[in-house]
Design a protein around this motif. Structure first.
Motif, mmCIF file in Angstrom:
data_model
loop_
_atom_site.group_PDB
_atom_site.id
_atom_site.type_symbol
_atom_site.label_atom_id
_atom_site.label_comp_id
_atom_site.label_asym_id
_atom_site.label_seq_id
_atom_site.Cartn_x
_atom_site.Cartn_y
_atom_site.Cartn_z
ATOM 1 N N VAL A 455 0.856 -1.178 0.000
ATOM 2 C CA VAL A 455 0.000 0.000 0.000
ATOM 3 C C VAL A 455 0.892 1.227 0.000
ATOM 4 N N THR A 456 0.687 2.087 -0.997
ATOM 5 C CA THR A 456 1.513 3.283 -1.119
ATOM 6 C C THR A 456 0.726 4.565 -0.920
ATOM 7 N N SER A 457 -0.638 4.503 -0.972
ATOM 8 C CA SER A 457 -1.464 5.718 -0.840
ATOM 9 C C SER A 457 -1.838 5.941 0.624
ATOM 10 N N SER A 458 -2.031 7.207 0.986
ATOM 11 C CA SER A 458 -2.434 7.558 2.358
ATOM 12 C C SER A 458 -3.949 7.380 2.523
ATOM 13 N N PRO A 459 -4.435 7.232 3.784
ATOM 14 C CA PRO A 459 -5.881 7.046 3.999
ATOM 15 C C PRO A 459 -6.682 8.264 3.545
ATOM 16 N N LYS A 460 -7.871 7.974 3.030
ATOM 17 C CA LYS A 460 -8.740 9.034 2.516
ATOM 18 C C LYS A 460 -10.195 8.625 2.735
ATOM 19 N N PHE A 461 -10.987 9.543 3.312
ATOM 20 C CA PHE A 461 -12.401 9.268 3.537
ATOM 21 C C PHE A 461 -13.152 9.494 2.233
ATOM 22 N N VAL A 462 -13.776 8.411 1.735
ATOM 23 C CA VAL A 462 -14.556 8.495 0.500
ATOM 24 C C VAL A 462 -15.932 9.091 0.761
ATOM 25 N N SER A 463 -16.522 8.751 1.905
ATOM 26 C CA SER A 463 -17.838 9.305 2.283
ATOM 27 C C SER A 463 -17.727 9.903 3.678
ATOM 28 N N ALA A 464 -18.511 10.963 3.910
ATOM 29 C CA ALA A 464 -18.486 11.638 5.204
ATOM 30 C C ALA A 464 -19.126 10.784 6.289
ATOM 31 N N LEU A 465 -18.834 11.126 7.547
ATOM 32 C CA LEU A 465 -19.398 10.395 8.693
ATOM 33 C C LEU A 465 -20.892 10.666 8.795
ATOM 34 N N LYS A 466 -21.674 9.605 8.806
ATOM 35 C CA LYS A 466 -23.134 9.700 8.916
ATOM 36 C C LYS A 466 -23.598 8.889 10.116
ATOM 37 N N ALA A 489 -3.669 -3.471 5.652
ATOM 38 C CA ALA A 489 -3.761 -4.203 6.920
ATOM 39 C C ALA A 489 -3.177 -3.425 8.086
ATOM 40 N N LYS A 490 -2.305 -2.439 7.803
ATOM 41 C CA LYS A 490 -1.650 -1.682 8.871
ATOM 42 C C LYS A 490 -2.419 -0.422 9.253
ATOM 43 N N MET A 491 -3.531 -0.157 8.563
ATOM 44 C CA MET A 491 -4.304 1.057 8.872
ATOM 45 C C MET A 491 -4.958 0.926 10.246
ATOM 46 N N GLN A 492 -4.928 1.975 11.036
ATOM 47 C CA GLN A 492 -5.550 2.008 12.360
ATOM 48 C C GLN A 492 -6.695 3.023 12.364
ATOM 49 N N ILE A 493 -7.793 2.642 12.993
ATOM 50 C CA ILE A 493 -8.993 3.483 13.080
ATOM 51 C C ILE A 493 -9.212 3.851 14.545
ATOM 52 N N GLN A 494 -9.416 5.126 14.830
ATOM 53 C CA GLN A 494 -9.698 5.586 16.192
ATOM 54 C C GLN A 494 -10.974 6.435 16.181
ATOM 55 N N TRP A 495 -11.778 6.253 17.245
ATOM 56 C CA TRP A 495 -13.034 7.002 17.393
ATOM 57 C C TRP A 495 -12.892 7.953 18.592
#
Length: 502
Positions: A455-466, A489-495
C-alpha cells in the motif's frame, strides 16, 4: 417765495415717502421674525403638557379593597384564595404569596393570577400539610399592603366519619318511613263495559280486529290474556295485541282457515277477573296456500321441547357412565427449557401425559408458583394426553420458571422448564457479530488466494461520517463512513467522543 414753497413741499413729500418705506421695511422684518416666536411658544406648551402627563401617571400605594376570606376544604379538593386590590393598572405592582411566613414557590400544583385589580391563587390536591396561615403581599414603588387568611383542611378520616353519620341518619329515616302504614287504594275488579263482538264469516287472506273496553282504565297492574279455543295465543308478525287505557284489541292479518274459532280475552287484577268471548269463521280460498300458522307453531314448540328433553337425558346418561380413574397421571415427556427466545417472539412448551382417556384429570400451568391467566397472548391446550402452552410476543416480565401440574383422584405430577428472553439489541448484536465473523473468514480466504500488494497511498475518507442525530435514552446510536485504501492491513482506526478517545 414760490420756489421756496415748492422746495419745502418736495422735502416733506420725500420725508413722508422715506418714513413710509422705513415702516414697510419694519413690517416686513416683523413678519419674517413672527414664525420663530410662534415656534418657541409651541415648544414651551408641549413641554408643559408632558410635565402635566408625568404627574398624572403617578400611582398611589397599593391597598386591599376586599381582604381574603378563610377557606375550609376537604383533603384532596382544590383551595381557592382571592381578593381585590387597588389602584388598578399599576405596572410596577408585584404580588407575592406566603404560607406560614414562607414564600410559596411556583409549581404545577399552584396557579396564581393578577388581572384588573383581582388577585387569586388556586391550589390543587390540597393535603393536611397545606393547612395554616396564608398571606398575600402587594408591593409597588409607592408602598405595600398585605392580607391574611387561614386554610383549614379536613382529613379523610373525618370526612368518612361525617359520611358515615349522614348514611346512618338516612338509614334511620328510611326505617321510620317504612314503619308508617300506608293504606293502599282499593281497586275494583275488571269488567268489560264493551265486550268482544262476533265477526261472522271472513274471507281467507283478509284481516280482522277483535276489540273491547274494560274498567278500571287506570289500573297499571291489570294483565290481559288472549286464548283461542282455550289455548294461549303467542304473538307473531301476523298476530298482535293492544292494551291501552282500558282499550283491548287482537289484530290478525292474512287470515287462514286454521284461524277460525272462539277467541277469549281475560282481564286480571288484584281484585278479580272478567272474560269476554267472540268467534268467527274463515271461508277458504282456492288461490291461497296455507303456511306456518298456529298449528305449525304448536308443533314446532312440541318438537323443540322433545329435543331439549332428549339432550337432557343424554347428558345424565353421560354423567352416569363416567368411570373413575385407576392410574395416577404421569408425564412421558417433560416440557423443555426455552433459553434463547427473542424479544417479541413466541415460546412453546409441550409434553405427553398418561393416562389419555381420563376425563377427570385436571391440568394447570403455573409461572413462578402463580397460576398463568389465559389471554389472547397466552393460550393452553390439553387433549388426548397432549398438553401445550404458547406465549406470544414474549416480553421481559414473561421470564421465569413454568410448571405444568396434572392431577386426578389417584395422584399428582409436575414438570418444570425455564423461559429466558434475549432483548432485541442483544439479538441484533449477535446476528451482526455472526455475519461479521463470516465476512472476515471469507475475506481471509480471498486474501490468502490473492498476491500481496504494497500500500503506497495515504488514507482518505470516500464518504463523510453519517449516523443517528436524535435518539431516545436507552436506544442504540449508529455511525458509519467509508475510507480507502481497503486492503491496508496496517491502517488504524480511532473514534473520539468530545475530543476524548473511545
Amino acid at each position: 417765495s414760490s420756489s421756496v414753497q415748492q422746495a419745502s413741499s418736495f422735502q416733506q413729500s420725500s420725508t413722508q415717502q422715506s418714513a413710509i418705506s422705513s415702516s414697510n421695511q419694519q413690517m416686513s422684518m416683523m413678519k419674517e421674525a413672527e414664525p420663530e416666536v410662534i415656534y418657541l411658544k409651541h415648544v414651551e406648551r408641549q413641554a408643559q403638557q408632558q410635565k402635566s402627563q408625568e404627574v398624572v401617571n403617578k400611582y398611589s400605594a397599593p391597598q386591599f379593597m376586599t381582604p381574603m376570606m378563610n377557606v375550609n376544604v376537604n383533603e384532596g379538593e382544590r383551595s381557592h384564595f382571592e381578593a381585590k386590590v387597588g389602584p388598578v393598572g399599576d405596572p410596577s405592582m408585584v404580588v407575592e404569596w406566603y404560607c406560614n411566613g414562607a414564600l410559596i414557590p411556583a409549581s404545577s400544583r399552584i396557579n396564581t393570577a393578577c388581572q384588573f385589580g383581582f388577585v387569586s391563587m388556586d391550589m390543587l390536591n390540597t393535603t393536611s400539610a397545606d393547612a395554616g396561615e396564608y398571606t398575600c403581599v402587594v408591593k409597588s414603588e409607592a408602598g405595600n399592603d398585605r392580607s391574611f387568611c387561614t386554610l383549614t383542611v379536613m382529613a379523610r378520616k373525618e370526612i368518612e366519619s361525617e359520611m358515615h353519620s349522614q348514611s346512618l341518619k338516612m338509614v334511620q329515616e328510611t326505617q321510620q318511613s317504612q314503619q308508617v302504614i300506608v293504606q293502599e287504594e282499593i281497586v275494583p275488579a275488571p269488567k268489560f263495559t264493551r265486550p268482544l263482538a262476533n265477526l261472522g264469516e271472513r274471507v281467507e287472506g283478509s284481516s280482522i280486529k277483535l276489540e273491547g273496553q274494560i274498567n278500571p282504565s287506570s289500573d297499571s297492574h291489570m294483565k290481559i290474556e288472549w286464548y283461542k279455543d282455550g289455548q294461549p295465543i303467542t304473538a307473531s308478525s301476523r298476530i298482535g295485541t293492544i292494551f291501552s287505557f282500558g282499550y283491548v284489541s287482537l289484530n290478525i292479518s292474512d287470515l287462514r282457515a286454521e284461524d277460525a274459532g272462539t277467541y277469549t280475552c281475560r282481564a286480571i287484577n288484584k281484585s278479580g277477573e272478567d272474560r269476554s268471548q267472540a268467534s268467527f269463521t274463515v271461508k277458504a280460498s282456492m288461490s291461497m296456500t296455507a303456511s306456518t300458522g298456529l298449528e305449525e307453531q304448536r308443533a314446532y314448540i312440541q318438537k323443540t321441547e322433545q329435543l331439549e328433553m332428549y339432550q337432557a337425558s343424554k347428558m345424565t346418561k353421560s354423567e352416569m357412565t363416567i368411570e373413575q380413574p385407576t392410574q395416577a397421571p404421569e408425564f412421558k415427556t417433560n416440557i423443555k427449557d426455552q433459553l434463547e427466545v427473542k424479544e417479541g417472539g413466541f415460546a412453546h412448551f409441550e409434553a405427553r401425559l398418561e393416562p389419555m382417556g381420563d376425563h377427570t384429570m385436571k391440568v394447570e400451568w403455573l409461572k413462578d408458583g402463580k397460576a398463568v391467566e389465559a389471554s389472547s397472548r397466552i393460550t393452553s391446550f390439553f387433549n388426548f394426553g397432549y398438553v401445550a402452552l404458547t406465549v406470544k410476543q414474549v416480553a421481559h416480565h414473561d421470564q421465569g420458571t413454568y410448571s405444568c401440574i396434572a392431577s386426578n383422584a389417584c395422584g399428582r405430577t409436575e414438570t418444570k422448564a425455564q423461559l429466558r428472553m434475549i432483548s432485541k439489541a442483544d439479538a441484533e448484536f449477535q446476528s451482526k457479530n455472526w455475519e461479521s465473523i463470516q465476512k472476515m473468514e471469507t475475506k481471509k480466504v480471498e486474501s490468502s488466494m490473492e498476491f500481496h500488494q504494497e500500500v503506497t497511498s495515504s488514507p482518505k475518507f470516500v464518504s463523510a461520517l453519517k449516523g443517528t442525530t436524535v435518539v431516545l435514552e436507552g436506544q442504540k446510536a449508529h455511525f458509519e463512513c467509508r475510507v480507502e485504501p481497503q486492503n491496508d492491513a496496517k491502517m488504524q482506526i480511532q473514534w473520539y467522543f468530545n475530543g476524548q478517545v473511545l
